[in-house]
Scaffold this motif. Structure first.
Motif, PDB file in Angstrom:
ATOM      1  N   ILE A 132       0.840  -1.204   0.000  1.00 32.77           N
ATOM      2  CA  ILE A 132       0.000   0.000   0.000  1.00 32.77           C
ATOM      3  C   ILE A 132       0.873   1.251   0.000  1.00 32.77           C
ATOM      4  O   ILE A 132       0.576   2.229  -0.690  1.00 32.77           O
ATOM      5  CB  ILE A 132      -0.936  -0.007   1.222  1.00 32.77           C
ATOM      6  N   TYR A 133       1.970   1.195   0.745  1.00 31.51           N
ATOM      7  CA  TYR A 133       2.857   2.353   0.784  1.00 31.51           C
ATOM      8  C   TYR A 133       3.522   2.611  -0.567  1.00 31.51           C
ATOM      9  O   TYR A 133       3.629   3.751  -1.029  1.00 31.51           O
ATOM     10  CB  TYR A 133       3.930   2.155   1.854  1.00 31.51           C
ATOM     11  N   THR A 134       3.961   1.553  -1.200  1.00 32.49           N
ATOM     12  CA  THR A 134       4.701   1.724  -2.461  1.00 32.49           C
ATOM     13  C   THR A 134       3.781   1.977  -3.655  1.00 32.49           C
ATOM     14  O   THR A 134       4.259   2.330  -4.733  1.00 32.49           O
ATOM     15  CB  THR A 134       5.568   0.481  -2.740  1.00 32.49           C
ATOM     16  N   SER A 137      -2.227   5.821  -3.260  1.00 28.76           N
ATOM     17  CA  SER A 137      -3.617   6.004  -3.655  1.00 28.76           C
ATOM     18  C   SER A 137      -4.272   6.976  -2.681  1.00 28.76           C
ATOM     19  O   SER A 137      -3.742   7.238  -1.598  1.00 28.76           O
ATOM     20  CB  SER A 137      -4.380   4.667  -3.641  1.00 28.76           C
ATOM     21  N   GLU A 138      -5.423   7.496  -3.056  1.00 28.05           N
ATOM     22  CA  GLU A 138      -6.094   8.465  -2.201  1.00 28.05           C
ATOM     23  C   GLU A 138      -6.638   7.829  -0.927  1.00 28.05           C
ATOM     24  O   GLU A 138      -6.953   8.530   0.035  1.00 28.05           O
ATOM     25  CB  GLU A 138      -7.232   9.136  -2.967  1.00 28.05           C
ATOM     26  N   ARG A 140      -4.837   5.629   0.847  1.00 23.39           N
ATOM     27  CA  ARG A 140      -3.686   5.037   1.533  1.00 23.39           C
ATOM     28  C   ARG A 140      -3.753   5.221   3.047  1.00 23.39           C
ATOM     29  O   ARG A 140      -3.529   4.271   3.797  1.00 23.39           O
ATOM     30  CB  ARG A 140      -2.378   5.614   0.992  1.00 23.39           C
ATOM     31  N   ASN A 141      -4.041   6.413   3.513  1.00 26.14           N
ATOM     32  CA  ASN A 141      -4.104   6.647   4.958  1.00 26.14           C
ATOM     33  C   ASN A 141      -5.093   5.715   5.634  1.00 26.14           C
ATOM     34  O   ASN A 141      -4.802   5.118   6.675  1.00 26.14           O
ATOM     35  CB  ASN A 141      -4.493   8.097   5.246  1.00 26.14           C
ATOM     36  N   LEU A 142      -6.287   5.605   5.049  1.00 25.75           N
ATOM     37  CA  LEU A 142      -7.335   4.768   5.618  1.00 25.75           C
ATOM     38  C   LEU A 142      -6.901   3.306   5.654  1.00 25.75           C
ATOM     39  O   LEU A 142      -7.051   2.614   6.677  1.00 25.75           O
ATOM     40  CB  LEU A 142      -8.633   4.914   4.819  1.00 25.75           C
ATOM     41  N   GLU A 143      -6.341   2.824   4.548  1.00 23.38           N
ATOM     42  CA  GLU A 143      -5.917   1.423   4.476  1.00 23.38           C
ATOM     43  C   GLU A 143      -4.791   1.129   5.464  1.00 23.38           C
ATOM     44  O   GLU A 143      -4.783   0.086   6.122  1.00 23.38           O
ATOM     45  CB  GLU A 143      -5.470   1.084   3.052  1.00 23.38           C
ATOM     46  N   LEU A 144      -3.831   2.057   5.577  1.00 22.60           N
ATOM     47  CA  LEU A 144      -2.738   1.855   6.527  1.00 22.60           C
ATOM     48  C   LEU A 144      -3.234   1.857   7.963  1.00 22.60           C
ATOM     49  O   LEU A 144      -2.796   1.053   8.781  1.00 22.60           O
ATOM     50  CB  LEU A 144      -1.670   2.935   6.336  1.00 22.60           C
ATOM     51  N   ASN A 145      -4.148   2.750   8.284  1.00 23.27           N
ATOM     52  CA  ASN A 145      -4.695   2.786   9.644  1.00 23.27           C
ATOM     53  C   ASN A 145      -5.410   1.485   9.998  1.00 23.27           C
ATOM     54  O   ASN A 145      -5.276   0.984  11.116  1.00 23.27           O
ATOM     55  CB  ASN A 145      -5.654   3.972   9.796  1.00 23.27           C
ATOM     56  N   ILE A 146      -6.154   0.941   9.053  1.00 25.64           N
ATOM     57  CA  ILE A 146      -6.864  -0.320   9.295  1.00 25.64           C
ATOM     58  C   ILE A 146      -5.868  -1.457   9.540  1.00 25.64           C
ATOM     59  O   ILE A 146      -6.010  -2.239  10.487  1.00 25.64           O
ATOM     60  CB  ILE A 146      -7.785  -0.657   8.100  1.00 25.64           C
ATOM     61  N   LEU A 147      -4.837  -1.543   8.708  1.00 26.85           N
ATOM     62  CA  LEU A 147      -3.859  -2.622   8.843  1.00 26.85           C
ATOM     63  C   LEU A 147      -3.019  -2.473  10.118  1.00 26.85           C
ATOM     64  O   LEU A 147      -2.707  -3.468  10.783  1.00 26.85           O
ATOM     65  CB  LEU A 147      -2.955  -2.662   7.616  1.00 26.85           C
TER      66      LEU A 147
END
Length: 278
Positions: A132-134, A137-138, A140-147
C-alpha cells in the motif's frame, strides 16, 4: 558514520498514520544500526540478507523471512552477517496509539514466541502495508490505519503479556551489586555531568576492572548506557512537551544542542527536529 547514504524511507503522511514505517534497503556502513531504544513497539520483517541482533543483551541471528519483535524501551542493535545488502520492513507502532487503545501498555512487555501467536498472519499484514505504501492512492491513509490497527490487535490478543515489574525483578537479581549501583547512579544523576570517577569511588574498582565488569554484565559500556538513557529521557520530552531542543538537551545532561543532535541521529537516524515533526 551513520549520517550518510541513507536508502530507507520514512512514511509521514500528514501525521494521520499512527506509526513510523521504514522500507529499508541498507548497504555499506548503514547496515550497522547502533544500540538504541524507543517507546514504540518495533516489528521488523527481514526480506533479504542475514543479520545478528543484540536485544536486551542477548544475541540472535535472523535470516530472510524472520521476524524481529522489540518491546518498548528495549536496547537493541543490528549487524549484518556476510550480507552486502539488508532489506526489511520496519514498523514502529506509536506509543500514543498503543496507549490510547491499551491503557496498561506501560506495565507489560509482550512475547510473540509462544506457539499460538499467528506469525504468518503478522507477516501478511506487513506485506500488505509495504504494498500500500509503495503504490500510492487516495485511500492510503485509511488502508494503513486499518492494517496497523489489525497488527496491534493481533499483538494484544495473541502475544503473551509479561509484567514489567517481574522482568525487572529477575534482572536485578542477576546483576552484580556494583553494576546495579552504577545503573542506579545513572538513573538518579543522568541530568548532571557524570565522570567515571564518581562511580569508581563507590564500587572500589579500577577503571579497567569496572569497565570489564559492566560490559560483561550488561553487554554495553557505561558511557553507552548513560548516553542511551539520556536519549530515552530526551525523546520523551521531545514528543510530550513543547520545550525547545536546546532546553531538552541541557535538561537531560547533554553539553549542548550539537552533542544532543549527534547522539540522537546516531540512534534514531533522524534529527530531533525531524522526529518532532513526525
Amino acid at each position: 558514520m551513520y549520517e550518510d547514504n541513507y536508502k530507507y524511507e520514512i512514511v509521514n503522511i500528514e501525521q494521520q498514520v499512527p506509526a513510523m514505517i521504514l522500507i529499508q534497503h541498507l548497504t555499506g556502513n548503514e547496515r550497522f544500526i547502533p544500540l538504541h531504544w524507543h517507546l514504540s513497539l518495533e516489528i521488523d520483517l527481514l526480506l533479504e540478507g542475514d543479520m545478528e541482533v543484540t536485544l536486551d543483551g542477548q544475541k540472535s541471528t535472523l535470516h530472510k523471512g524472520d521476524l524481529l519483535f522489540v518491546n518498548s524501551e528495549k536496547l537493541h542493535s543490528i549487524h549484518p552477517l556476510n550480507s552486502e545488502v539488508i532489506e526489511s520492513i520496519t514498523i514502529l507502532l506509536s506509543y500514543d496509539f498503543i496507549k490510547k487503545n491499551y491503557e496498561n501498555f506501560d506495565q507489560y512487555e509482550f512475547d510473540i514466541k509462544n506457539k499460538n501467536f499467528p506469525r504468518e498472519q503478522l507477516k501478511q499484514i506487513m506485506g500488505k502495508i509495504k504494498n500500500i505504501y509503495t503504490h500510492n492512492s487516495e485511500l492510503r491513509n485509511l488502508e494503513l490505519n486499518i492494517l496497523l490497527s489489525k497488527m496491534l490487535l493481533l499483538i494484544l490478543k495473541f502475544a503473551k503479556p509479561i509484567k514489567k515489574e517481574d522482568i525487572l525483578h529477575l534482572k536485578k537479581e542477576e546483576f552484580d551489586w556494583r553494576v546495579k549501583l552504577a545503573i542506579a547512579y545513572i538513573k538518579e544523576n543522568y541530568m548532571f555531568e557524570i565522570a567515571i570517577s564518581d562511580i569508581l569511588e563507590r564500587v572500589h574498582l579500577t577503571h579497567p576492572s569496572f569497565s570489564r565488569l559492566f560490559k560483561k554484565e550488561t553487554g554495553n559500556s557505561f558511557n553507552t548506557m548513560l548516553i542511551n538513557y539520556r536519549i530515552q529521557k530526551a525523546y520523551k520530552d521531545l514528543i510530550s512537551t513543547e520545550l525547545n531542543l536546546t532546553d531538552i538537551a541541557i535538561k537531560n545532561g547533554f553539553t549542548g544542542l550539537d552533542n544532543f543532535r549527534k547522539h540522537f541521529k546516531q540512534i534514531y537516524r533522524v534529527t530531533p527536529s525531524q522526529m518532532r515533526r513526525m
